[in-house]
Write a protein that holds these residues in place. Structure first.
Motif, short mmCIF file in Angstrom:
data_model
loop_
_atom_site.label_atom_id
_atom_site.label_comp_id
_atom_site.label_asym_id
_atom_site.label_seq_id
_atom_site.Cartn_x
_atom_site.Cartn_y
_atom_site.Cartn_z
N LYS A 184 0.81 -1.22 0.00
CA LYS A 184 0.00 0.00 0.00
C LYS A 184 0.84 1.28 0.00
CE LYS A 184 -3.96 -2.20 0.34
NZ LYS A 184 -4.95 -2.17 -0.76
N MET A 185 2.15 1.18 -0.28
CA MET A 185 3.00 2.36 -0.20
C MET A 185 2.56 3.44 -1.20
SD MET A 185 7.13 2.78 -0.42
CE MET A 185 7.90 4.40 -0.27
N ALA A 186 2.32 3.05 -2.44
CA ALA A 186 1.93 4.03 -3.45
C ALA A 186 0.63 4.72 -3.05
CB ALA A 186 1.79 3.37 -4.82
N LEU A 187 -0.35 3.94 -2.53
CA LEU A 187 -1.61 4.52 -2.08
C LEU A 187 -1.37 5.48 -0.92
CD1 LEU A 187 -4.69 4.72 -1.99
CD2 LEU A 187 -4.70 2.65 -0.56
N ALA A 188 -0.53 5.07 0.03
CA ALA A 188 -0.25 5.93 1.18
C ALA A 188 0.40 7.24 0.74
CB ALA A 188 0.65 5.20 2.17
N MET A 189 1.36 7.15 -0.18
CA MET A 189 2.00 8.37 -0.69
C MET A 189 0.96 9.27 -1.35
SD MET A 189 5.70 8.65 -1.40
CE MET A 189 6.98 7.96 -0.37
N GLU A 190 0.06 8.66 -2.11
CA GLU A 190 -0.98 9.43 -2.79
C GLU A 190 -1.85 10.17 -1.78
OE1 GLU A 190 -3.37 10.86 -5.92
OE2 GLU A 190 -1.49 9.74 -6.06
N LEU A 191 -2.28 9.46 -0.74
CA LEU A 191 -3.20 10.04 0.24
C LEU A 191 -2.51 11.05 1.16
CD1 LEU A 191 -5.15 6.80 1.25
CD2 LEU A 191 -5.92 8.62 -0.28
N ILE A 192 -1.24 10.79 1.47
CA ILE A 192 -0.54 11.63 2.44
C ILE A 192 0.17 12.79 1.76
CG2 ILE A 192 1.37 11.67 4.09
CD1 ILE A 192 0.68 8.66 4.64
N VAL A 193 0.87 12.51 0.68
CA VAL A 193 1.78 13.50 0.11
C VAL A 193 1.08 14.43 -0.89
CG1 VAL A 193 3.90 13.82 -1.22
CG2 VAL A 193 3.76 12.00 0.48
N ARG A 194 0.16 13.91 -1.69
CA ARG A 194 -0.48 14.77 -2.70
C ARG A 194 -1.11 16.02 -2.08
NH1 ARG A 194 -2.26 14.20 -8.16
NH2 ARG A 194 -1.74 11.96 -8.16
N PRO A 195 -1.88 15.90 -0.97
CA PRO A 195 -2.42 17.13 -0.37
C PRO A 195 -1.33 18.10 0.08
CG PRO A 195 -3.55 15.19 0.48
CD PRO A 195 -2.37 14.69 -0.29
N MET A 196 -0.18 17.57 0.51
CA MET A 196 0.92 18.44 0.92
C MET A 196 1.51 19.17 -0.28
SD MET A 196 2.87 16.00 3.69
CE MET A 196 2.09 15.54 5.23
N VAL A 197 1.63 18.47 -1.40
CA VAL A 197 2.13 19.10 -2.62
C VAL A 197 1.16 20.19 -3.07
CG1 VAL A 197 2.66 18.73 -5.06
CG2 VAL A 197 3.43 17.06 -3.36
N ARG A 198 -0.12 19.89 -3.04
CA ARG A 198 -1.12 20.89 -3.42
C ARG A 198 -1.08 22.11 -2.50
NH1 ARG A 198 -6.28 16.85 -4.66
NH2 ARG A 198 -5.64 16.25 -6.79
N ARG A 199 -0.82 21.85 -1.22
CA ARG A 199 -0.73 22.97 -0.26
C ARG A 199 0.46 23.87 -0.58
NH1 ARG A 199 -0.23 20.16 4.43
NH2 ARG A 199 -2.38 19.48 4.10
N LEU A 200 1.59 23.23 -0.93
CA LEU A 200 2.78 24.01 -1.31
C LEU A 200 2.49 24.87 -2.53
CD1 LEU A 200 5.70 21.43 -0.87
CD2 LEU A 200 5.18 23.38 0.59
N MET A 201 1.79 24.29 -3.50
CA MET A 201 1.48 25.03 -4.71
C MET A 201 0.47 26.17 -4.43
SD MET A 201 3.38 23.84 -7.07
CE MET A 201 4.58 23.60 -5.73
N ALA A 202 -0.46 25.93 -3.52
CA ALA A 202 -1.42 26.97 -3.17
C ALA A 202 -0.72 28.14 -2.47
CB ALA A 202 -2.51 26.41 -2.26
N GLN A 203 0.22 27.83 -1.58
CA GLN A 203 1.00 28.88 -0.92
C GLN A 203 1.83 29.66 -1.91
OE1 GLN A 203 3.18 26.56 1.95
NE2 GLN A 203 1.51 26.56 3.44
N LYS A 204 2.37 28.93 -2.91
CA LYS A 204 3.17 29.57 -3.94
C LYS A 204 2.36 30.60 -4.72
CE LYS A 204 5.47 28.18 -8.28
NZ LYS A 204 6.88 28.57 -8.09
#
Length: 288
Positions: free
Chosen positions: A265-285
């Motif tokens: 489930k690593m790929a799924l976990a990365m998707e669920l955990i990291v994608r929102p963080m990436v989107r947050r970084l882009m929103a701050q940018k």
């Protein structure tokens, strides 16, 4: 750190799974429509493949293995991170791997480096994958420049099994030679690699569910199905554990800051955990 020019770094030792994690991030960036400046830690090694082989033949290990800070251009790596955070650009080069057909077609020999040059212009973020993305020492503090810092590390016996299997099956080394390399790297692994995982925002650690007590006689690398993944968050207050426990079947909390999930489930976990963080970084940018 920079809201305008964010940096994501995945750090882990050789054979730990950073390359697989890098592939997950590449797919994520593509689906989000993000242009990422992709930087490999291998490109900051001080010695090329032939130079390393000559040093090894002379028995000169210690600071001559890639784990050691002294065997890498840590100053140039920190300069890249600082420059990118300030300007969105910086200096880098590429290490030519055996499978890098495009670079070889340009005349570059496997095991060597390209010339130093500038990152591609107009990128949304910088993504680093390698050995030293979270270094903090008396001379350097690379971790301070990174907006999202991820550690990828299996338990050490599994790491050794993966390295022995890869280097004997894919690179043609004898098991004795690989074990010698492991031994000669140990001091630098303890002092230069391990401390980085105390500076990461998230650590992904794969734990095998089969006997790996003697990694030097194990014939096969434990599969994802034979493993669990331990995910530790530095700041658990920002994590919606209830959602993750529902979304990832057979997951549990082992500590208030630690999620344990099935290995596949690593790929799924990365998707669920990291994608929102990436989107947050882009929103701050976008607000800077």
């Amino acid at each position: 750190m920079s809201k305008r020019h964010p940096i994501i770094a995945v750090t882990g030792s050789s054979g730990a799974g950073t390359s697989t994690t890098g592939q997950i991030f590449r797919r994520m960036f593509a689906s989000e429509g993000l242009a990422a400046a992709m930087v490999s830690g291998d490109s900051f090694h001080r010695y090329n493949r032939e130079q390393m082989a000559r040093l090894a033949a002379k028995g000169q290990f210690g600071e001559r293995n890639h784990f050691a800070l002294a065997a890498n251009h840590i100053d140039k790596l920190e300069a890249l991170f600082y420059d990118y955070s300030q300007t969105g650009n910086g200096r880098f080069r590429q290490y030519v791997h055996d499978e890098d057909r495009a670079l070889q077609a340009e005349g570059h020999k496997p095991g060597t480096f390209t010339a130093w040059g500038s990152l591609p212009p107009d990128t949304d973020l910088l993504f680093y994958e390698g050995l030293h993305g979270a270094v903090v020492s008396e001379a350097y503090n690379i971790a301070q420049h990174v907006d999202l810092l991820i550690g990828v590390v299996p338990i050490v016996n599994l790491e050794w099994i993966q390295k022995i299997h890869r280097d004997t099956h894919q690179r043609g080394y004898s098991q004795e030679a690989v074990v010698t390399t492991i031994i000669n790297r140990m001091n630098d692994y303890v002092h230069d690699i391990v401390p980085q995982f105390s500076h990461t925002h998230i650590n992904f650690q794969r734990i095998p569910l089969v006997d790996t007590s003697n990694p030097f006689v194990v014939r096969d690398v434990p599969s994802e199905d034979e493993s669990m993944l331990v995910i530790r968050f530095r700041d658990a207050s920002e994590v919606d554990f209830s959602y993750l426990l529902q979304a990832i079947q057979n997951s549990i909390l082992s500590r208030p800051d630690t999620l344990v999930i099935p290995g596949p489930k690593m790929a799924l976990a990365m998707e669920l955990i990291v994608r929102p963080m990436v989107r947050r970084l882009m929103a701050q940018k976008s607000f800077t």
